[in-house]
Design a protein around this motif. Sequence first.
Motif, PDB file in Angstrom:
ATOM      1  N   PHE A  41       0.829  -1.215   0.000  1.00 25.44           N
ATOM      2  CA  PHE A  41       0.000   0.000   0.000  1.00 25.44           C
ATOM      3  C   PHE A  41       0.861   1.261   0.000  1.00 25.44           C
ATOM      4  CE2 PHE A  41      -3.644  -2.562   1.897  1.00 25.44           C
ATOM      5  CZ  PHE A  41      -4.362  -2.552   0.718  1.00 25.44           C
ATOM      6  N   LYS A  42       1.950   1.261   0.741  1.00 29.71           N
ATOM      7  CA  LYS A  42       2.841   2.433   0.756  1.00 29.71           C
ATOM      8  C   LYS A  42       3.431   2.678  -0.629  1.00 29.71           C
ATOM      9  CE  LYS A  42       4.107   2.386   5.649  1.00 29.71           C
ATOM     10  NZ  LYS A  42       3.542   3.682   6.002  1.00 29.71           N
ATOM     11  N   LEU A  43       3.796   1.600  -1.310  1.00 27.99           N
ATOM     12  CA  LEU A  43       4.326   1.743  -2.661  1.00 27.99           C
ATOM     13  C   LEU A  43       3.249   2.242  -3.621  1.00 27.99           C
ATOM     14  CD1 LEU A  43       6.638   1.487  -4.646  1.00 27.99           C
ATOM     15  CD2 LEU A  43       6.026  -0.938  -4.915  1.00 27.99           C
ATOM     16  N   LEU A  44       2.038   1.697  -3.509  1.00 33.83           N
ATOM     17  CA  LEU A  44       0.938   2.160  -4.358  1.00 33.83           C
ATOM     18  C   LEU A  44       0.691   3.648  -4.151  1.00 33.83           C
ATOM     19  CD1 LEU A  44      -1.374   1.585  -6.366  1.00 33.83           C
ATOM     20  CD2 LEU A  44      -2.812   1.063  -4.379  1.00 33.83           C
ATOM     21  N   GLU A  45       0.665   4.081  -2.905  1.00 29.59           N
ATOM     22  CA  GLU A  45       0.443   5.501  -2.614  1.00 29.59           C
ATOM     23  C   GLU A  45       1.550   6.363  -3.206  1.00 29.59           C
ATOM     24  OE1 GLU A  45      -0.976   8.223   1.116  1.00 29.59           O
ATOM     25  OE2 GLU A  45       0.438   6.601   1.562  1.00 29.59           O
ATOM     26  N   LYS A  46       2.801   5.908  -3.087  1.00 32.55           N
ATOM     27  CA  LYS A  46       3.924   6.684  -3.633  1.00 32.55           C
ATOM     28  C   LYS A  46       3.827   6.798  -5.148  1.00 32.55           C
ATOM     29  CE  LYS A  46       8.876   7.165  -3.675  1.00 32.55           C
ATOM     30  NZ  LYS A  46       9.745   7.718  -2.724  1.00 32.55           N
ATOM     31  N   LEU A  47       3.370   5.738  -5.813  1.00 33.14           N
ATOM     32  CA  LEU A  47       3.277   5.750  -7.270  1.00 33.14           C
ATOM     33  C   LEU A  47       2.025   6.444  -7.790  1.00 33.14           C
ATOM     34  CD1 LEU A  47       4.441   2.126  -8.137  1.00 33.14           C
ATOM     35  CD2 LEU A  47       5.737   4.250  -8.367  1.00 33.14           C
ATOM     36  N   THR A  48       0.995   6.535  -6.939  1.00 37.13           N
ATOM     37  CA  THR A  48      -0.278   7.111  -7.400  1.00 37.13           C
ATOM     38  C   THR A  48      -0.662   8.296  -6.520  1.00 37.13           C
ATOM     39  OG1 THR A  48      -1.641   5.528  -6.139  1.00 37.13           O
ATOM     40  CG2 THR A  48      -1.000   4.872  -8.368  1.00 37.13           C
ATOM     41  N   SER A  49      -1.591   8.098  -5.608  1.00 33.17           N
ATOM     42  CA  SER A  49      -2.027   9.168  -4.702  1.00 33.17           C
ATOM     43  C   SER A  49      -2.721   8.564  -3.484  1.00 33.17           C
ATOM     44  CB  SER A  49      -3.011  10.106  -5.416  1.00 33.17           C
ATOM     45  OG  SER A  49      -4.238   9.445  -5.654  1.00 33.17           O
ATOM     46  N   SER A  50      -2.905   9.367  -2.460  1.00 36.25           N
ATOM     47  CA  SER A  50      -3.632   8.924  -1.258  1.00 36.25           C
ATOM     48  C   SER A  50      -5.073   8.586  -1.599  1.00 36.25           C
ATOM     49  CB  SER A  50      -3.607  10.010  -0.181  1.00 36.25           C
ATOM     50  OG  SER A  50      -2.288  10.269   0.220  1.00 36.25           O
ATOM     51  N   GLU A  51      -5.682   9.398  -2.464  1.00 36.31           N
ATOM     52  CA  GLU A  51      -7.069   9.147  -2.867  1.00 36.31           C
ATOM     53  C   GLU A  51      -7.187   7.796  -3.580  1.00 36.31           C
ATOM     54  OE1 GLU A  51     -10.594  11.072  -5.676  1.00 36.31           O
ATOM     55  OE2 GLU A  51      -8.583  11.911  -5.763  1.00 36.31           O
ATOM     56  N   ASN A  52      -6.272   7.526  -4.491  1.00 36.72           N
ATOM     57  CA  ASN A  52      -6.286   6.255  -5.214  1.00 36.72           C
ATOM     58  C   ASN A  52      -6.095   5.084  -4.255  1.00 36.72           C
ATOM     59  OD1 ASN A  52      -6.219   4.827  -7.903  1.00 36.72           O
ATOM     60  ND2 ASN A  52      -4.277   4.153  -7.010  1.00 36.72           N
ATOM     61  N   LEU A  53      -5.181   5.224  -3.309  1.00 37.10           N
ATOM     62  CA  LEU A  53      -4.942   4.179  -2.318  1.00 37.10           C
ATOM     63  C   LEU A  53      -6.228   3.842  -1.572  1.00 37.10           C
ATOM     64  CD1 LEU A  53      -3.127   2.355  -0.545  1.00 37.10           C
ATOM     65  CD2 LEU A  53      -2.719   4.372   0.874  1.00 37.10           C
ATOM     66  N   GLU A  54      -6.951   4.850  -1.130  1.00 39.59           N
ATOM     67  CA  GLU A  54      -8.193   4.619  -0.385  1.00 39.59           C
ATOM     68  C   GLU A  54      -9.251   3.929  -1.241  1.00 39.59           C
ATOM     69  OE1 GLU A  54      -8.428   4.791   2.874  1.00 39.59           O
ATOM     70  OE2 GLU A  54      -6.325   5.418   2.797  1.00 39.59           O
TER      71      GLU A  54
END
Length: 182
Positions: free
Chosen positions: A160-173
């Motif tokens: 999840f931390k990697l996903l957030e770094k590559l995309t955004s906090s909104e996308n992660l949620e």
Amino acid sequence: MKKIAVFLFEGAELFEIASFTDIFGWNNIVGLKEFRDIKVETISYKESIKCTWGGKIKVEKVITEENIGKFFDYDILVIPGGFGKANFFEGKNIAICSAVINLLESGYIKNKKVTTYLLDNKRYFNQLKNYNIIPVEEEIVIDDNLFTCSGPGNALEMSFKLLEKLTSSENLEIVKKNMFLK
């Protein structure tokens, strides 16, 4: 398009592999449209690997002497850890979790904060002192673009931390919500 290679070795932890393939697979279906172009591929020196607790995984791409140059176009390299009793430490020079030690043996990681497996009388953590790095006794350590964690229980959070770094906090949620994860 971002490309992630999940580098598999004999004895790798299936949970650590699945955390990355599933999170980014879900992202490409339910994530924000502008972030649905992250490709995850499994790679290895063998056509298939046996995981720590059994089960085999057929890799998508096999690395050979002839094609090794093609493997330098990945944006991210994820190296799941594994157990020595499952032959994880045989013939490797890079890894994550308890195998962070192997990554450090490559000599490419210097002056970075890293962690590794913290149990088993901290024998892996104590080995970090033999390298030119900054050992940190935490479950997940991020130093710029180097992410390390202490075991399979951290793999999902690290994904999840990697996903957030590559995309955004909104996308992660959005991805978490669709996976029924909090």
